[in-house]
Design a protein around this motif. Structure first.
Motif, short mmCIF file in Angstrom:
data_model
loop_
_atom_site.label_atom_id
_atom_site.label_comp_id
_atom_site.label_asym_id
_atom_site.label_seq_id
_atom_site.Cartn_x
_atom_site.Cartn_y
_atom_site.Cartn_z
N UNK A 187 30.12 32.70 34.11
CA UNK A 187 28.99 31.90 34.57
C UNK A 187 28.73 32.36 36.01
N UNK A 188 27.54 32.92 36.26
CA UNK A 188 27.31 33.56 37.56
C UNK A 188 27.48 32.62 38.74
N UNK A 189 27.32 31.33 38.54
CA UNK A 189 27.48 30.40 39.66
C UNK A 189 28.94 30.23 40.06
N UNK A 190 29.86 30.73 39.26
CA UNK A 190 31.29 30.60 39.57
C UNK A 190 31.89 31.86 40.18
N UNK A 191 31.09 32.85 40.49
CA UNK A 191 31.61 34.10 41.02
C UNK A 191 32.39 33.92 42.32
N UNK A 222 40.53 29.83 28.34
CA UNK A 222 41.42 29.35 29.39
C UNK A 222 41.55 30.35 30.54
N UNK A 223 40.99 31.54 30.39
CA UNK A 223 41.18 32.58 31.41
C UNK A 223 40.18 32.44 32.55
N UNK A 224 40.60 32.81 33.77
CA UNK A 224 39.68 32.79 34.91
C UNK A 224 38.47 33.71 34.67
N UNK A 225 38.68 34.80 33.95
CA UNK A 225 37.58 35.73 33.68
C UNK A 225 36.49 35.05 32.85
N UNK A 226 36.89 34.20 31.92
CA UNK A 226 35.91 33.45 31.12
C UNK A 226 35.12 32.51 32.02
N UNK A 227 35.82 31.77 32.87
CA UNK A 227 35.14 30.84 33.77
C UNK A 227 34.17 31.59 34.69
N UNK A 228 34.54 32.81 35.10
CA UNK A 228 33.72 33.58 36.03
C UNK A 228 32.48 34.17 35.38
N UNK A 255 37.57 33.90 45.27
CA UNK A 255 38.54 33.25 46.16
C UNK A 255 39.84 32.94 45.44
N UNK A 256 39.79 32.69 44.14
CA UNK A 256 41.03 32.48 43.38
C UNK A 256 41.83 33.78 43.33
N UNK A 257 41.16 34.87 43.01
CA UNK A 257 41.87 36.15 42.87
C UNK A 257 42.40 36.68 44.20
N UNK A 258 41.72 36.37 45.29
CA UNK A 258 42.15 36.86 46.60
C UNK A 258 42.72 35.75 47.47
N UNK A 259 42.94 34.59 46.87
CA UNK A 259 43.29 33.40 47.64
C UNK A 259 44.74 33.18 47.93
N UNK A 260 45.58 34.18 47.79
CA UNK A 260 46.97 34.01 48.17
C UNK A 260 47.86 33.48 47.08
N UNK A 261 48.67 32.51 47.42
CA UNK A 261 49.76 32.06 46.56
C UNK A 261 49.30 31.52 45.20
N UNK A 262 48.13 30.95 45.10
CA UNK A 262 47.68 30.37 43.83
C UNK A 262 46.91 31.35 42.96
N UNK A 263 46.85 32.61 43.32
CA UNK A 263 46.04 33.57 42.56
C UNK A 263 46.61 33.91 41.19
N UNK A 264 47.81 33.46 40.90
CA UNK A 264 48.37 33.70 39.55
C UNK A 264 48.03 32.56 38.59
N UNK A 265 47.39 31.53 39.10
CA UNK A 265 47.01 30.38 38.27
C UNK A 265 45.70 30.65 37.55
N UNK A 266 45.48 29.87 36.51
CA UNK A 266 44.20 29.90 35.81
C UNK A 266 43.40 28.68 36.26
#
Length: 145
Positions: free
Chosen positions: A37-41, A29-35, A46-57
């Motif tokens: 896959x190299x195509x999801x980098x 369920x973690x963003x790190x797991x999704x990342x 953008x999720x981690x640096x994307x502002x208000x939604x960066x705390x979401x998974x």
């Protein structure tokens, strides 16, 4: 016929995963797991640096959150599809969200922001039509008025 085999495979896959390790399910369920896959980098960055939604998974937006059964059913279906595409080398250069994926994201936007959304009509439009910065491709950009 083919679709029923896919459903059976997904159910068996989910059952095995549930028995093998609840920690494994939590890890996926973690963003790190999704990342991983190299195509999801780019999406991860953008999720981690994307502002208000960066705390979401990723799963907070991209999987149904109306019930655990629906969540894990679609986690299995989407995860299996992603693994098959990744290991078969059939991942498109540009990842485009499916119609079903758009429906799920829209439902999750409304679920999280139901207080403000209840004051407007969203039946004929998508949240990202106005809120362009929630898109992974637009998250790093600044809007101008």
């Amino acid at each position: 016929m083919r679709r029923s085999w896919i459903v059976i495979i997904v159910i068996v896959f989910l059952f095995v995963i549930a028995i093998v390790s609840p920690k494994l399910l939590a890890k996926t369920n973690s963003p790190e797991f999704c990342a991983k896959c190299h195509v999801m980098q780019d999406e991860y960055v953008t999720l981690m640096k994307g502002g208000i939604h960066n705390s979401l998974r990723c799963v907070d937006c991209h999987l149904p959150n109306d019930s655990k059964a629906n969540f894990y059913l679609w986690k299995g279906i989407d995860g299996t599809k992603d693994v098959v595409h990744f290991y078969s080398g059939s991942v498109p250069e540009r990842i485009i969200i499916s119609a079903h994926g758009k429906k799920i994201v829209q439902e999750n936007c409304i679920r999280c922001h139901e207080g403000i959304v209840s004051k407007i009509n969203v039946s004929d439009r998508k949240c990202w039509d106005c809120h362009k910065r929630i898109s992974h491709r637009q998250a790093g950009l600044r809007e101008t008025i």
